[in-house]
Design an enzyme around this catalytic site. Sequence first.
Site, mmCIF file in Angstrom:
data_model
loop_
_atom_site.group_PDB
_atom_site.id
_atom_site.type_symbol
_atom_site.label_atom_id
_atom_site.label_comp_id
_atom_site.label_asym_id
_atom_site.label_seq_id
_atom_site.Cartn_x
_atom_site.Cartn_y
_atom_site.Cartn_z
ATOM 1 N N GLU A 1 4.962 -4.872 6.785
ATOM 2 C CA GLU A 1 4.231 -4.079 7.828
ATOM 3 C C GLU A 1 4.026 -3.373 9.629
ATOM 4 O O GLU A 1 4.231 -2.374 9.260
ATOM 5 C CB GLU A 1 2.107 -4.432 7.879
ATOM 6 C CG GLU A 1 1.442 -3.724 6.497
ATOM 7 C CD GLU A 1 2.126 -5.440 5.358
ATOM 8 O OE1 GLU A 1 2.647 -5.974 5.781
ATOM 9 O OE2 GLU A 1 0.623 -5.668 4.251
ATOM 10 N N GLY B 1 0.231 -5.203 1.168
ATOM 11 C CA GLY B 1 -1.349 -5.374 -0.249
ATOM 12 C C GLY B 1 -0.330 -5.693 -0.880
ATOM 13 O O GLY B 1 -1.119 -5.766 -1.816
ATOM 14 N N ALA C 1 0.812 -0.998 0.509
ATOM 15 C CA ALA C 1 -0.116 -0.092 -0.091
ATOM 16 C C ALA C 1 0.854 1.173 -0.536
ATOM 17 O O ALA C 1 1.991 1.020 0.584
ATOM 18 C CB ALA C 1 -0.801 -0.373 1.057
ATOM 19 N N GLU D 1 -0.870 -8.990 -0.779
ATOM 20 C CA GLU D 1 -2.430 -9.580 -0.250
ATOM 21 C C GLU D 1 -2.881 -9.636 -2.064
ATOM 22 O O GLU D 1 -4.290 -10.200 -1.900
ATOM 23 C CB GLU D 1 -2.434 -8.478 0.462
ATOM 24 C CG GLU D 1 -2.718 -8.501 1.892
ATOM 25 C CD GLU D 1 -2.137 -7.481 2.940
ATOM 26 O OE1 GLU D 1 -1.980 -6.594 2.603
ATOM 27 O OE2 GLU D 1 -3.508 -7.823 3.701
HETATM 28 N N1 CAA Z 1 4.621 3.409 -0.918
HETATM 29 C C1 CAA Z 1 5.409 3.799 -1.376
HETATM 30 N N2 CAA Z 1 6.331 4.051 -2.333
HETATM 31 C C2 CAA Z 1 7.166 3.082 -2.225
HETATM 32 C C3 CAA Z 1 6.662 2.156 -1.351
HETATM 33 C C4 CAA Z 1 5.243 1.828 -0.818
HETATM 34 N N3 CAA Z 1 4.530 1.054 -0.222
HETATM 35 N N4 CAA Z 1 7.443 0.940 -1.807
HETATM 36 C C5 CAA Z 1 8.853 1.701 -2.571
HETATM 37 N N5 CAA Z 1 7.823 3.408 -2.997
HETATM 38 C C6 CAA Z 1 8.467 3.879 -3.700
HETATM 39 C C7 CAA Z 1 9.907 4.207 -2.698
HETATM 40 O O1 CAA Z 1 9.551 5.550 -1.877
HETATM 41 C C8 CAA Z 1 10.494 5.311 -3.967
HETATM 42 O O2 CAA Z 1 10.601 6.362 -4.467
HETATM 43 P P1 CAA Z 1 11.335 7.412 -4.374
HETATM 44 O O3 CAA Z 1 12.602 6.905 -5.480
HETATM 45 O O4 CAA Z 1 10.331 8.822 -4.888
HETATM 46 O O5 CAA Z 1 11.796 8.248 -2.991
HETATM 47 C C9 CAA Z 1 10.714 4.425 -5.170
HETATM 48 O O6 CAA Z 1 9.391 3.968 -4.628
HETATM 49 C C10 CAA Z 1 11.973 2.888 -4.920
HETATM 50 O O7 CAA Z 1 11.961 2.025 -4.156
HETATM 51 P P2 CAA Z 1 13.273 2.535 -2.897
HETATM 52 O O8 CAA Z 1 14.376 3.594 -3.511
HETATM 53 O O9 CAA Z 1 12.827 2.018 -1.883
HETATM 54 O O10 CAA Z 1 14.037 0.719 -4.147
HETATM 55 P P3 CAA Z 1 14.786 -0.243 -2.997
HETATM 56 O O11 CAA Z 1 14.992 -0.706 -4.089
HETATM 57 O O12 CAA Z 1 15.635 0.911 -2.950
HETATM 58 O O13 CAA Z 1 13.951 -0.789 -2.095
HETATM 59 C C11 CAA Z 1 11.872 -1.780 -1.727
HETATM 60 C C12 CAA Z 1 12.651 -1.865 -2.694
HETATM 61 C C13 CAA Z 1 12.788 -3.274 -0.934
HETATM 62 C C14 CAA Z 1 11.214 -2.962 -1.986
HETATM 63 C C15 CAA Z 1 11.488 -0.850 -0.592
HETATM 64 O O14 CAA Z 1 10.962 0.101 -1.863
HETATM 65 C C16 CAA Z 1 10.231 -0.921 0.339
HETATM 66 O O15 CAA Z 1 10.627 -1.399 1.485
HETATM 67 N N6 CAA Z 1 9.384 -1.071 0.363
HETATM 68 C C17 CAA Z 1 8.259 -0.450 1.230
HETATM 69 C C18 CAA Z 1 7.725 -2.040 1.037
HETATM 70 C C19 CAA Z 1 6.295 -2.265 2.204
HETATM 71 O O16 CAA Z 1 7.126 -1.824 3.533
HETATM 72 N N7 CAA Z 1 4.873 -2.884 1.883
HETATM 73 C C20 CAA Z 1 4.610 -2.515 3.155
HETATM 74 C C21 CAA Z 1 3.604 -1.187 2.837
HETATM 75 S S1 CAA Z 1 2.027 -1.153 4.401
HETATM 76 C C22 CAA Z 1 0.965 -1.972 3.408
HETATM 77 O O17 CAA Z 1 1.273 -2.623 2.372
HETATM 78 C C23 CAA Z 1 -0.447 -1.618 4.239
HETATM 79 C C24 CAA Z 1 -1.343 -2.812 4.022
HETATM 80 O O18 CAA Z 1 -1.281 -4.075 4.196
HETATM 81 C C25 CAA Z 1 -2.676 -2.780 3.806
#
Ligand code: CAA
Length: 260
Positions: free
Chosen positions: A134, A111, A66, A114
Amino acid sequence: MDYKNLLVEFKDGIATVKINRPKALNALNSETLDELKHVGNALNDNKDVRVVIVTGEGEKAFIAGADILEMKDMNALEGMTFSQRGHEAFSTFENMDKPVIAAVNGFALGGGFEVALACDIIYASDKAKVGFPEITLGIFPGFGGTQRTAKLIGLAKTKELIFSGKTITAQEAYEMGLINKVVPHEELMKEVTVLAEKIKANGPISMKLAKECINKSLFLDIESGLLLEAKDFGLCFGTKDQKEGMTAFVERRKPTFKGE
Ligand code: CAA
């Protein structure tokens, strides 16, 4: 309808839905959730579509979860509404009359995983990584992850994944029973298409009824489940597809199912 965050392609009865926000690793914001719900309903109503494939645009991610930027300043009520928006969107795929295959081409986190779990079958690239991070953000899976994962692999393995927030490889997910198959990255769409073609050749009505029976089995006691199975099995005999399937067997030819 034109979608801002999705690419939708149609080819010979197979629809492919691509989440298309590669700069944010296809993170799901509210607008994308609403578009997913809309396209899910539209594909369900489209009689020309026999199988649906869900995948992510770009080389790196299926869906990285998400949208954290959108969630960051939400209050409790907004958090609950956001969760329900995800539930509604993903349920359209889970409850769709036709089979849905997730082609996990990279990160499927939170998400994102999911979404895959709401699909019927999951094929993943050997480069894919999945998990529920999460908890590291001060929340927990809110788009169906606590429910669908526990039903799939049991309570203990689900708790280990969700409590640790760890990311696992596609192979590890396969070994846990979370996904159907791991394939070489370059072969993913080819392998998924081969499966979709095989499924497509079968009768859409018996497929819809089988999906209903299998999905309901998670919630019904054995007697009610067997009764549903008997009724749905019986319904097949009211279709032209059943007559065609069995006549083709007797005549030693391939059946042509029309969904009638
Ligand atoms: N939401 C918003 N933006 C996101 C994102 C997310 N879940 N995941 C990645 N992005 C964005 C980053 O902010 C980044 O944007 P900018 O270039 O503008 O800074 C871009 O995507 C590229 O990401 P990274 O630079 O972080 O890429 P990386 O290769 O270094 O890492 C990754 C990849 C390990 C997937 C890392 O992006 C990450 O950890 N992302 C978040 C994963 C996460 O925590 N997901 C769970 C979200 S909460 C949820 O899903 C709730 C629910 O159940 C309802």
